[in-house]
Enzyme design. Structure first.
Site, PDB file in Angstrom:
ATOM      1  N   LYS B  82       5.707 -12.503  -9.729  1.00  0.00           N
ATOM      2  CA  LYS B  82       4.417 -11.804  -9.634  1.00  0.00           C
ATOM      3  C   LYS B  82       4.477 -10.654  -8.651  1.00  0.00           C
ATOM      4  O   LYS B  82       3.455 -10.069  -8.306  1.00  0.00           O
ATOM      5  CB  LYS B  82       3.324 -12.796  -9.206  1.00  0.00           C
ATOM      6  N   ARG B 103      19.699 -17.375  -0.582  1.00  0.00           N
ATOM      7  CA  ARG B 103      20.662 -16.496  -1.266  1.00  0.00           C
ATOM      8  C   ARG B 103      19.870 -15.417  -1.974  1.00  0.00           C
ATOM      9  O   ARG B 103      18.877 -15.717  -2.664  1.00  0.00           O
ATOM     10  CB  ARG B 103      21.518 -17.248  -2.272  1.00  0.00           C
ATOM     11  N   HIS B 131      28.555 -14.196   3.947  1.00  0.00           N
ATOM     12  CA  HIS B 131      28.397 -15.567   3.448  1.00  0.00           C
ATOM     13  C   HIS B 131      28.966 -16.499   4.521  1.00  0.00           C
ATOM     14  O   HIS B 131      30.034 -17.082   4.359  1.00  0.00           O
ATOM     15  CB  HIS B 131      29.154 -15.711   2.116  1.00  0.00           C
TER      16      HIS B 131
END
Lengths: 152, 304
Positions: B82, B103, B131
């Site tokens: 949305k 992530r 990461h």
């Protein structure tokens, strides 16, 4: 004021940015968001002979005094610049620009995949390195093209 | 370890890393002792991109500590659809969970999101950025198999866009390691990673061919070269083919070589390596659970 600066007439109130590296005057105006559309009087001298720089640019903006964040980003492309604040034809303040440790909200990150390119409620922020700036979000380093990343 | 958030391997000191790896070792040796450690704790999962290993191993980790997950689910069934900003979404999830894993496809997303929450936020991969939890499990695997000091490691494949490479290369500078980088010209380390390695006093040894360096390696860390990084398929096939290894390639390697890969692999490591002593990539993936348990334990206050 030197004879060379008098190539352009004195201003009553405003800012004179002197000792800009030759050829950078239009980028300086871009940083300040000055394009003449608001009717301000702007005088630009480009490649004026200078003892210190060989060739320098000078910008005079009437009825405008620069903010600290404007000076910060100015320092990135015009590190030798001097800023003269003029009131009533007199220089009331004369400052050198100083390289800040970071600049906020004035540069766009060139990395299209950086989170700052999204519609998020944050300002861009760049750490100032010895030879460039670095996005604190995505780590992208800009060296050669800082002027083109200025938000206008 | 004193961090509110884990957004980048760059924030981890050697002692931070060792605290996590030591705790992971304790957990792997005696998992039952940790089974109720964080009973009732909820880990928020915000995965804006597909993930198998990171998501499943974080889920397993919090459950094996006695906690549970609250999962945002796929992006197409969430409020992001949305038009909600990440800053808003993460502030909402903060009210539902004790820590959150993010992530996101955009670089710097974890750093930005962490500025909006007080609960620990863990970067589970941000675009081509960082990461850090993959790095912790990589380091754990290296320490178990080859040791982290006096180590010669080769990192091969997509070094430009591979976030696991960016995190690992930085973290390895805090140990006594010699790093060799093997890649095609077009996928060499990006400028920001070079800058960091240089600042850390690490010399960058780059190669376009594995053969010249393979015999000296203790660890070979292989990453996937992605098709979408190339203008056309034939160029991709040509380049990717030069960075594939099989059992024959490894005849020149030390017997003790450890071959790692963050997975998923496509064909950069041939299946004939899987059953050899070299293959460590499945063990590496399994290590994701004790390492993420250790990290969660420390972030949720288990260090006190």
């Amino acid at each position: 004021m030197t004879d060379q600066e008098l190539r352009v007439s004195k201003i009553e109130n405003g800012t004179v940015i002197d000792h800009i590296a030759g050829g950078q005057a239009l980028n300086v105006l871009a940083i300040l968001g000055i394009n003449g559309s608001r009717g301000e009087t702007v005088s630009v001298g480009m490649n004026v002979p200078s003892d210190r720089l060989g060739r320098k640019d000078v910008v005079k903006v009437e009825d405008r005094e620069l903010s600290q964040s404007e000076l910060d980003v100015l320092s990135l492309i015009a590190p030798a610049a001097t800023i003269n604040i003029i009131r009533g034809y007199d220089v009331v303040e004369k400052n050198r620009v100083e390289r800040p440790s970071s600049v906020t909200g004035v540069l766009e990150c060139p990395n299209q995949h950086c989170i700052t390119a999204e519609d998020e409620p944050i300002d861009t922020q760049f750490e100032v390195l010895d030879d460039g700036v670095r996005c604190v979000y995505c780590d992208t380093i800009i060296r050669e093209s800082i002027a083109t990343q200025i938000k206008v | 370890m004193r961090h509110d958030h884990i957004t980048s391997a760059k924030q981890l000191s050697r002692s931070d890393i060792e605290a996590v790896l030591d705790r992971a070792g304790e957990i792997a040796g005696n998992p039952a002792a940790y089974a109720d450690r964080h009973e009732g704790a909820l880990l928020g999962l915000m995965f804006f991109e597909p993930s198998t290993r990171t998501k499943m191993s974080f889920s397993a980790a919090i459950k094996r500590l006695g906690g549970d997950i609250v999962d945002m689910g796929p992006v197409d069934s969430s409020s992001v659809q949305k038009g909600e900003s990440l800053a808003d979404t993460v502030r909402v999830v903060e009210g539902y969970a004790d820590a959150v894993v993010l992530r996101h496809p955009k670089e710097g997303s974890a750093q930005m999101a962490s500025e909006f929450v007080d609960i620990p936020l863990i970067n589970g991969g941000d675009g081509a950025g960082q990461h850090p939890t993959q790095t912790l499990l990589d380091l754990y695997t290296i320490r178990e198999n080859a040791g982290l000091d006096d180590l010669t490691i080769g990192i091969m494949g997509d070094l430009k866009y591979g976030r696991t490479v960016h995190s690992l290369a930085y973290a390895l500078t805090t140990f006594d390691t010699r790093q060799h980088f093997i890649s095609p010209e077009s996928l060499k380390l990006p400028r920001n990673v070079r800058y960091d390695l240089h600042e850390q006093g690490s010399s960058i040894k780059e190669h376009t061919e594995l053969e010249e360096i393979l015999p000296s390696l203790d660890v070979l860390y292989v990453t996937r070269i992605q098709k979408e990084r190339f203008p056309d398929e034939s160029e991709y096939r040509k380049v990717a083919g030069e960075y594939q290894i099989d059992a024959e390639t490894l005849e020149m390697a030390k017997d003790s070589l450890t071959v790692m890969h963050p997975l998923p692999r496509v064909d950069e490591i041939a299946h004939d390596i899987d059953d050899t002593e070299y293959a460590t990539y499945f063990e590496q993936a399994h290590n994701g659970v004790p390492v993420r348990m250790a990290l969660l334990d420390l972030l949720l206050g288990g260090g006190q």
